[in-house]
Design an enzyme around this catalytic site. Structure first.
Site, PDB file in Angstrom:
ATOM      1  N   HIS A 178      -5.142 -16.497   5.324  1.00  0.00           N
ATOM      2  CA  HIS A 178      -4.812 -15.449   5.190  1.00  0.00           C
ATOM      3  C   HIS A 178      -5.341 -14.641   6.300  1.00  0.00           C
ATOM      4  CE1 HIS A 178      -4.508 -16.842   0.808  1.00  0.00           C
ATOM      5  NE2 HIS A 178      -3.125 -15.596   0.342  1.00  0.00           N
ATOM      6  N   HIS A 220       0.194 -12.031   6.569  1.00  0.00           N
ATOM      7  CA  HIS A 220      -0.892 -12.301   4.824  1.00  0.00           C
ATOM      8  C   HIS A 220      -1.081 -12.997   4.949  1.00  0.00           C
ATOM      9  CE1 HIS A 220      -2.151 -10.618   0.828  1.00  0.00           C
ATOM     10  NE2 HIS A 220      -2.127 -10.054   1.455  1.00  0.00           N
ATOM     11  N   GLU A 271     -13.420  -3.791 -21.510  1.00  0.00           N
ATOM     12  CA  GLU A 271     -13.622  -4.814 -21.890  1.00  0.00           C
ATOM     13  C   GLU A 271     -13.828  -5.960 -20.857  1.00  0.00           C
ATOM     14  OE1 GLU A 271     -11.616  -3.181 -25.608  1.00  0.00           O
ATOM     15  OE2 GLU A 271     -11.435  -3.359 -23.292  1.00  0.00           O
TER      16      GLU A 271
END
Length: 665
Positions: free
Chosen positions: A26, A260, A411
């Site tokens: 990338h 990207h 969580e």
């Protein structure tokens, strides 16, 4: 061209060359964030490439870990032991430059990143650890804990829900030493994000209680001023929103998703070199650029200055200094072994019918008095998880010197923050929730196992035994999935003794995380002699045996051990030779010698029954295809626990009947 521009272009060149050579990677993020990285690393970052583990270094986390060539370039250029040959080996087998940054592979990598959003959550954990350590050890005349946590993150990190959880808590806790940089380039793999990401990110972070600063991510003076302002704000974390161009410098691909997640291509790299004014061959960095980046001498001076401070601190506060060193080096107190052994022996001599979640709380009460570094927390379930003790003191924005974090209903963030606290060092962190809700935290649990770090998770309400809340809250497949996670130790104890040994094992374990799985309902204490007690820590052991060679073996965990023990009594009275094996931690048992495992589960004894109120399929590895598993094959139901255990076959009668059927074959 200025030195700053040349330094930033060195990052861009190394990144596009390594990605092109590996034909994978990338390039967009490293090229787009190079100017931000140059200012941070050259002007502000306090670190020592000669000693990447120096305790008071600034932490740098690349949350958008797909841009890994950015951090590899920074480490290489600034003098870490990462050679140009390592850069050329990007994404190759056994290289120091894997596709995403991995903790333990490369000096200077603070955490494994890649699953988006978890890096910024780890950074929150590191900032919490720094803040708490500073509150516990610093004195008005001695500041030995004083460093920043910096995190780079992208649009993907901000879209992941964990970023909301973690950054909200960071604002509430007032983590002024946490500074994040958002790579606001408007591009993700699918293209321009405005079609699916239109949040007002600055307003979002301001609402969390962060300081928010917006800059041009390619303007070094704006970036520098923003970092100075961020460091000056001591009561709020700071988000620096950096407007950048992804793939900066690439004439035909910058600003688009084409750069990207794929190499630029050989022709485009030639054009990019020209556009950037970088007139050097692939992987070539001029000596003057290397010299301008080299942080080894500066880093040595910075660490030596801290060493001098710590020497003065040691003279003034010798006991605190010794404790600080012990904790940072992950060493347990000298009295740990003796006191914990005495506690376990006392439990074996005298413990009653209590839920293992209560037994766990008793362990915390006992062990926290020995370990000031024990840092607990729960995801809004402390009265049910029983994670608080008499010395609990909550950490807050006003007072960070405590030993407990109220994570709220978060969580996933809790588990990832615990990873960050563990990586920072100085604490033994644990968190808690119902076992069912480990599902929310699963990827962070996996990351702790992948990184082989000490992170302790307390999971209560471990089976259909929690009863009336029904199948939405009743775990079935969760224990098996934890056991199937490489390097995760999962303990499901049957009484107070096994609970204490499980806690002791988790605290002593430095090479991986531990899940401690406890019951809601009361369980009977089991009798053991000294030889049996010594084997509990091996994860599986003979709890009860036959007077002669066993005909059949009953294997059980947790609340089902007491059923196996009663079945043993009835079968023995009927003249059967029965062995009961308690196996609180299959992971630990599997690590034992073949000799020991054969002594517990001899291959010659093929008639075996496993009993656990969890998914049945897992246990065939221990009973064989001809054995029997009394376990769950469906989800639970909403009803009182005793009715559910009878409905699903977790009764002494059912165990005895199945044993007799096997023995008749």
């Amino acid at each position: 061209m200025t030195t700053r521009q040349q330094q930033a272009n060195a990052i861009r060149a190394l990144s596009m060359d390594a990605i092109q050579q590996s034909n994978s990677g990338h390039p967009g993020a490293p090229m787009g964030m190079a100017d931000i990285a140059q200012v941070l690393w050259c002007d502000f970052l306090q670190h020592n490439p000669n000693n990447p583990e120096w305790a008071d270094r600034d932490r740098f986390i690349l949350s958008n870990g797909h841009g890994s060539m950015l951090i590899y370039s920074l480490l290489h250029l600034s003098g870490y032991p990462l050679a140009i040959e390592d850069i050329k080996s990007f994404r190759q087998l056994h290289s120091k430059t894997p596709g995403h940054p991995e903790y333990g592979y490369t000096a200077g990598i603070e955490t494994t990143t890649g699953p988006l959003g978890q890096g910024i959550a780890n950074a929150v954990g590191m900032a919490i650890a720094e803040n708490a350590l500073a509150a516990q050890f610093n004195k008005p005349d001695h500041q030995i804990v004083d460093h920043f946590t910096y995190a780079f993150l992208g649009d993907g990190c901000l879209m992941e829900g964990i970023s909301h959880e973690a950054c909200s808590l960071a604002g509430t806790l007032g983590l002024g030493k946490l500074i994040a940089f958002w790579d606001n380039n408007g591009i993700s793999i699918d293209g321009e994000v405005e079609g699916w990401f239109t949040d007002d990110t600055p307003a979002r972070f301001a609402s969390y209680g962060w300081q928010v600063i917006e800059v041009d991510g390619h303007n070094p003076e704006q970036i520098k001023a923003a970092i100075i302002s961020a460091q000056a704000e001591t009561m709020k974390p700071t988000m620096i929103c950096c407007k950048t161009i992804i793939g900066f410098g690439s004439p035909n691909k910058q600003g688009t998703h084409d750069c990207h997640g794929a190499p630029l291509g050989a022709d485009e790299i030639i054009k990019t070199r020209s556009a950037l004014g970088w007139h050097y061959d692939s992987f070539e960095i001029p000596e003057d650029i290397y010299a301008s980046w080299d942080a080894t001498q500066k880093g040595q001076r910075i660490e030596q200055n801290w060493n001098d401070k710590f020497a003065a601190y040691t003279d003034a506060y010798p006991e605190l200094a010794a404790q600080y060193k012990r904790r940072i080096n992950e060493q347990l107190p000298e009295e740990w072994g003796q006191k914990t052994t005495h506690y376990i022996e006392s439990l074996q001599a005298n413990s009653g019918n209590i839920a293992t979640r209560k037994a766990s709380q008793n362990c915390i009460e006992e062990f926290a008095k020995i370990l000031p570094e024990l840092l607990g927390g729960s995801a809004d379930l402390a009265p049910s998880n029983l994670t608080m003790w008499s010395g609990t003191k909550a950490i807050s924005a006003d007072d960070a010197s405590g030993n407990y974090l109220h994570y709220g209903v978060r969580e996933f963030a809790m588990a990832a923050i615990i990873n960050g606290i563990s990586l920072h060092k100085g604490f033994v962190p644990y968190g808690a929730t119902f076992l069912m809700f480990m599902e929310y935290a699963r990827n962070a649990l996996r990351m702790s196992a992948l990184m082989k770090i000490r992170a302790i998770q307390v999971f209560t309400h471990d089976s259909i035994g929690l009863g009336e809340d029904g199948p939405t809250h009743q775990p079935v497949e969760q224990i098996a999935s934890l056991r199937l996670t490489p390097n995760m130790n999962s303990w499901r104890p049957c009484d107070s003794v096994e609970s204490a040994i499980a806690w002791k094992s988790a605290i002593e374990r430095l090479d991986g995380p531990t899940s401690l799985i406890f019951s809601r309902q009361n369980l009977q204490p089991q009798p053991r002699n000294s030889a049996t007690l010594a084997n509990v820590s091996k994860g599986g052991y003979v709890l009860l045996d036959a007077a002669t060679t066993p005909e059949i073996i009953l294997i059980a965990t947790g609340s089902e051990v007491q059923l196996a023990v009663e079945a043993h009594r009835q079968l023995t009275a009927a003249g059967k030779a029965v062995r009961v094996v308690s196996m609180p931690c299959t992971d630990q048992f599997d690590k034992q010698s073949n000799e020991y495992k054969q002594a517990v589960l001899p291959a010659s004894i093929t008639k075996r029954i496993a009993i656990e109120a969890g998914i049945a399929d897992y246990w065939y590895k221990y009973v064989g295809l001809n054995g029997k598993v009394i376990g769950m094959t469906t989800f639970g139901e909403s009803a009182p626990a005793e009715q559910l255990f009878e409905m699903f076959g977790f009764t002494v009668e059912n165990i005895v009947n199945n044993a007799n059927n096997l023995l008749q074959k």
